[in-house]
Design a protein around this motif. Structure first.
Motif, PDB file in Angstrom:
ATOM      1  N   ILE A 411       0.831  -1.206   0.000  1.00 26.70           N
ATOM      2  CA  ILE A 411       0.000   0.000   0.000  1.00 26.70           C
ATOM      3  C   ILE A 411       0.866   1.257   0.000  1.00 26.70           C
ATOM      4  O   ILE A 411       0.491   2.280  -0.562  1.00 26.70           O
ATOM      5  CB  ILE A 411      -0.975   0.026   1.195  1.00 26.70           C
ATOM      6  N   PHE A 412       2.057   1.164   0.595  1.00 28.82           N
ATOM      7  CA  PHE A 412       2.951   2.328   0.577  1.00 28.82           C
ATOM      8  C   PHE A 412       3.586   2.518  -0.797  1.00 28.82           C
ATOM      9  O   PHE A 412       3.757   3.633  -1.265  1.00 28.82           O
ATOM     10  CB  PHE A 412       4.026   2.176   1.655  1.00 28.82           C
ATOM     11  N   SER A 413       3.943   1.402  -1.436  1.00 28.30           N
ATOM     12  CA  SER A 413       4.534   1.532  -2.762  1.00 28.30           C
ATOM     13  C   SER A 413       3.516   2.058  -3.755  1.00 28.30           C
ATOM     14  O   SER A 413       3.852   2.822  -4.667  1.00 28.30           O
ATOM     15  CB  SER A 413       5.093   0.181  -3.229  1.00 28.30           C
ATOM     16  N   ASP A 414       2.254   1.653  -3.598  1.00 30.54           N
ATOM     17  CA  ASP A 414       1.209   2.181  -4.471  1.00 30.54           C
ATOM     18  C   ASP A 414       1.065   3.693  -4.309  1.00 30.54           C
ATOM     19  O   ASP A 414       0.640   4.392  -5.233  1.00 30.54           O
ATOM     20  CB  ASP A 414      -0.136   1.511  -4.156  1.00 30.54           C
ATOM     21  N   ALA A 415       1.382   4.184  -3.111  1.00 25.11           N
ATOM     22  CA  ALA A 415       1.250   5.616  -2.859  1.00 25.11           C
ATOM     23  C   ALA A 415       2.488   6.396  -3.280  1.00 25.11           C
ATOM     24  O   ALA A 415       2.550   7.603  -3.097  1.00 25.11           O
ATOM     25  CB  ALA A 415       0.984   5.860  -1.379  1.00 25.11           C
ATOM     26  N   GLY A 416       3.503   5.707  -3.819  1.00 25.58           N
ATOM     27  CA  GLY A 416       4.662   6.413  -4.336  1.00 25.58           C
ATOM     28  C   GLY A 416       5.909   6.260  -3.502  1.00 25.58           C
ATOM     29  O   GLY A 416       6.940   6.860  -3.820  1.00 25.58           O
ATOM     30  N   HIS A 480      -5.296   9.572   1.419  1.00 29.16           N
ATOM     31  CA  HIS A 480      -5.493   8.150   1.112  1.00 29.16           C
ATOM     32  C   HIS A 480      -4.525   7.288   1.915  1.00 29.16           C
ATOM     33  O   HIS A 480      -4.929   6.368   2.628  1.00 29.16           O
ATOM     34  CB  HIS A 480      -5.305   7.909  -0.388  1.00 29.16           C
ATOM     35  N   LEU A 481      -3.245   7.598   1.793  1.00 33.07           N
ATOM     36  CA  LEU A 481      -2.241   6.831   2.522  1.00 33.07           C
ATOM     37  C   LEU A 481      -2.368   7.037   4.023  1.00 33.07           C
ATOM     38  O   LEU A 481      -2.309   6.077   4.796  1.00 33.07           O
ATOM     39  CB  LEU A 481      -0.849   7.230   2.065  1.00 33.07           C
ATOM     40  N   GLY A 482      -2.582   8.279   4.463  1.00 31.40           N
ATOM     41  CA  GLY A 482      -2.619   8.566   5.895  1.00 31.40           C
ATOM     42  C   GLY A 482      -3.771   7.864   6.597  1.00 31.40           C
ATOM     43  O   GLY A 482      -3.577   7.247   7.657  1.00 31.40           O
ATOM     44  N   THR A 486      -3.258   4.644   9.101  1.00 26.79           N
ATOM     45  CA  THR A 486      -3.707   4.838  10.483  1.00 26.79           C
ATOM     46  C   THR A 486      -4.688   3.750  10.900  1.00 26.79           C
ATOM     47  O   THR A 486      -4.595   3.193  12.008  1.00 26.79           O
ATOM     48  CB  THR A 486      -4.358   6.224  10.639  1.00 26.79           C
ATOM     49  N   LEU A 487      -5.628   3.432  10.023  1.00 23.30           N
ATOM     50  CA  LEU A 487      -6.620   2.409  10.351  1.00 23.30           C
ATOM     51  C   LEU A 487      -5.978   1.027  10.466  1.00 23.30           C
ATOM     52  O   LEU A 487      -6.356   0.223  11.329  1.00 23.30           O
ATOM     53  CB  LEU A 487      -7.721   2.395   9.290  1.00 23.30           C
ATOM     54  N   ILE A 488      -5.011   0.744   9.621  1.00 21.27           N
ATOM     55  CA  ILE A 488      -4.326  -0.548   9.704  1.00 21.27           C
ATOM     56  C   ILE A 488      -3.504  -0.644  10.987  1.00 21.27           C
ATOM     57  O   ILE A 488      -3.490  -1.676  11.665  1.00 21.27           O
ATOM     58  CB  ILE A 488      -3.450  -0.759   8.459  1.00 21.27           C
ATOM     59  N   TYR A 489      -2.821   0.427  11.348  1.00 20.83           N
ATOM     60  CA  TYR A 489      -2.080   0.429  12.603  1.00 20.83           C
ATOM     61  C   TYR A 489      -3.029   0.276  13.794  1.00 20.83           C
ATOM     62  O   TYR A 489      -2.725  -0.425  14.771  1.00 20.83           O
ATOM     63  CB  TYR A 489      -1.271   1.719  12.744  1.00 20.83           C
ATOM     64  N   LEU A 490      -4.184   0.925  13.738  1.00 16.45           N
ATOM     65  CA  LEU A 490      -5.168   0.806  14.814  1.00 16.45           C
ATOM     66  C   LEU A 490      -5.707  -0.613  14.890  1.00 16.45           C
ATOM     67  O   LEU A 490      -5.889  -1.162  15.983  1.00 16.45           O
ATOM     68  CB  LEU A 490      -6.303   1.804  14.585  1.00 16.45           C
TER      69      LEU A 490
END
Length: 638
Positions: A411-416, A480-482, A486-490
């Motif tokens: 998901i991070f790579s998709d965000a650049g 989008h990334l933030g 955040t939700l995944i970390y939660l």
């Protein structure tokens, strides 16, 4: 109380745990099972088991268990002994160094378990290209997926089931040693592999070691721990597995600059914790219940408990209590049965069958809860790795089947993000996973196993559903990334103190001693079976439902997990073996009826309608189970 079980149903063994709540049951054993005076019964026991030099200690222990007078009135009891008995309740974490050393050694095994899971996650970026299977063809995708899932297949099909005969032959420490040796050789072998066939074979060998240790370590810790902190100490498995995952992520990032050879270091790194594990496991005392079960060596169990408890009196109390329970329960000398017979008894003996059903439900719920969507979503690495670290053409291929919090770059790579930046973000996820497990140390024995699940699972469903909705935010927006991260970390923070540590803790304690390892083997096999199923089906789910639909599906499965836990999982917090026998003597139909007609209305009245003075009628054997015949139990139970 419940009707007595048949001789076949009584073929499981008592445990050794210290609790004042057992005094009344042990008193009845003394009255029913011995016609001699208490001192004469103790004298005979000491003479038969080479414990005569500790006669004074065992006499005092027998009087405490008999419960006719408070400990303060027992002749010759010392101030230190009284203080230790008091501390069992008031200072329950005040324990000997040998106990915490044993838990530390078990934690090393857990670190290796977690590190091994994330090592392959990082290696997926480079090993397919090194072995010429890095294309997007169906053949190469299948081979990469098979290599990734090889350790889970062998852990569930081989390692978990080998643990029982190895435990019977070598003991708990010996089984952990064998498992660690498999892991050491397999990790080094994987790092030195010259082709994908060798790598697959070493992954299979690694699974055998991981399966043996996963089935043994939690049991070993539970059997050595006092019952009042058993849950908190058993959490160490998940806590240090999470720490191993975090270390694995850090190691993956550290090996990034090694380019095409990075995968060798990432696969070899998990061998590091096995070395201190092999050197220290035999410095731990052997499990006292194991020594009683397999050789009736009460003397060795006593000497072991003397290292694990604060006073010899506490050790003597537990050993003599175990002797009384064992003698009261067995009318005929117990005989060792085959592994196949034990496996069959998991499903044929009512008390054990209910424990098996509960263990299956809790392990299945862990797979359904949604942690794997993060694992597999991130592991569906939609990029090819090039030596410059840039992001290449996107592909849809399964690159890893890590099943516990293996959150990697997608998901991070998709965000650049660059590949390296995404690896660092994965380290943050591993840190959250590790840190979130700490609250379970204190809440496991205060709030309870079942309560932790019922509190966290609904919140996990909400965060998973919200994460699915976050995909509607345009990908070019920074939000989008933030929001998604955040939700995944939660979600991970909610998973770590509940659904993460509870399954291994719960499964390690619900089975009677005679079936504990084989029951844990079944639980480990269950987890690995469903992990494999998910690893094989998730790419199609992701293709068919897209990211938003996949997250939403797992949010719904979270709700299903809540229902399963509510209906099938009795609480085990602070329960002795006698009490667990009673808990699992209640037919599942009766337990489910109680949950729906008594417990659920109580929750609504107490916490939704906020009615004061609301009380919950307890489920008791006298009120519910006494009226049922064994024939009904066999036909109507699960």
């Amino acid at each position: 109380m419940s009707k007595p079980l048949s001789h076949q149903q009584e073929s499981y063994e008592p445990d050794i745990t210290s609790s004042s709540s057992r005094h009344s049951s042990v008193t009845s054993m003394l009255d029913d099972e011995t016609r001699e005076s208490t001192h004469e019964a103790v004298r005979l026991f000491l003479g038969q088991h080479d414990l005569v030099p500790w006669s004074a200690i065992f006499y005092k222990a027998s009087l405490i268990l008999q419960g006719d007078s408070p400990p303060e009135e027992i002749e010759n009891i010392t101030h230190d002994e009284l203080q230790a008995l008091h501390n069992e309740v008031q200072r329950k974490w005040h324990q000997p160094k040998a106990l915490y050393f044993t838990i530390l050694v078990c934690s090393i095994a857990a670190i290796e378990q977690g590190w091994a899971q994330t090592g392959m996650n990082g290696a997926n970026l480079t090993f397919p290209k090194a072995f010429g299977i890095g294309s997007n063809s169906s053949h190469d995708n299948f081979l990469v997926g098979l290599i990734n899932s090889g350790n889970y297949l062998s852990a569930g099909l081989l390692g978990a089931w080998l643990s029982d005969p190895i435990n019977n032959r070598l003991g708990r420490r010996g089984a952990i040693f064998v498992g660690a040796m498999f892991c050491l050789l397999a990790n080094f072998g994987a790092a030195l592999s010259a082709n994908w066939v060798q790598l697959l074979l070493f992954r299979i060998a690694l699974g055998i070691g991981l399966g043996i240790n996963a089935s043994t370590v939690s049991v070993f810790a539970a059997e050595c721990a006092p019952e009042r902190i058993r849950g908190g100490l058993a959490v160490s498995w998940q806590l240090w597995t999470a720490f191993g995952i975090f270390v694995g992520f850090v190691a993956n990032a550290a090996a990034y600059n090694l380019k095409s050879e990075a995968w060798r270091w990432q696969l070899g790194g998990p061998a590091i914790p096995t070395i201190p594990l092999l050197l220290t496991v035999y410095l731990c005392p052997e499990s006292p219940p194991f020594m009683i079960k397999h050789s009736s060596r009460y003397d060795r169990a006593f000497h072991s408990l003397c290292k694990l408890r604060n006073t010899e009196l506490q050790a003597a109390k537990e050993v003599y209590s175990a002797f009384l329970q064992r003698r009261a329960r067995f009318k005929l000398p117990p005989t060792e049965v085959s592994l196949l017979t034990k496996v069959l008894e998991l499903f044929t003996i009512p008390r054990i069958r209910r424990a098996t059903a509960a263990a299956y439900v809790v392990q299945l719920s862990q797979q359904l809860c949604g942690i794997n969507i993060i694992s597999f979503y991130s592991s569906t690495v939609r990029m090819t790795y090039c030596l410059r670290g840039s992001i290449g053409p996107k592909v849809d291929s399964l690159r890893c089947s890590d099943t516990i919090c293996a959150f990697t770059p997608q998901i991070f790579s998709d965000a650049g993000f660059s590949t390296y930046g995404a690896l660092l973000a994965s380290c943050v996820f591993g840190f959250v996973n590790c840190l979130g497990a700490f609250p379970a140390i204190w809440t496991m024995d205060t709030w309870g196993r079942r309560s932790l699940l019922l509190m966290t699972l609904p919140l996990m469903a909400i965060t998973m559903f919200a994460a699915g909705l976050s995909f509607r935010i345009p990908s070019e927006s920074p939000a989008h990334l933030g929001v998604l991260a955040t939700l995944i970390y939660l979600f991970c923070a909610l998973y770590s103190p509940g659904m993460g540590p509870v399954p291994s803790t719960y499964c390690a304690e619900v089975f009677p001693l005679s079936h504990r390892v084989v029951g844990m083997s079944f639980a480990v096999a269950t987890a690995n079976f469903w992990a494999t199923i998910l690893s094989l089906t998730f790419p199609r789910i992701l293709t068919a439902l897209k990211s938003e639909g996949a997250f939403t599906l797992y949010a719904m499965l979270n709700v299903l997990a809540v229902v399963l836990v509510f209906l099938f999982l009795p609480e085990t917090r602070l329960k002795t073996l006698d009490e667990l026998d009673e808990v699992f003597s209640v037919p599942s139909r009766v337990f489910m009826q109680y949950q729906l007609t008594e417990y659920l209305p109580y929750i609504v009245r107490r916490y939704v309608l906020r009615k004061e003075g609301t009380s919950l009628k307890e489920l008791t054997l006298e009120r519910e189970y006494h009226e049922l015949d064994q024939e009904e139990d066999h036909t109507e139970d699960i």
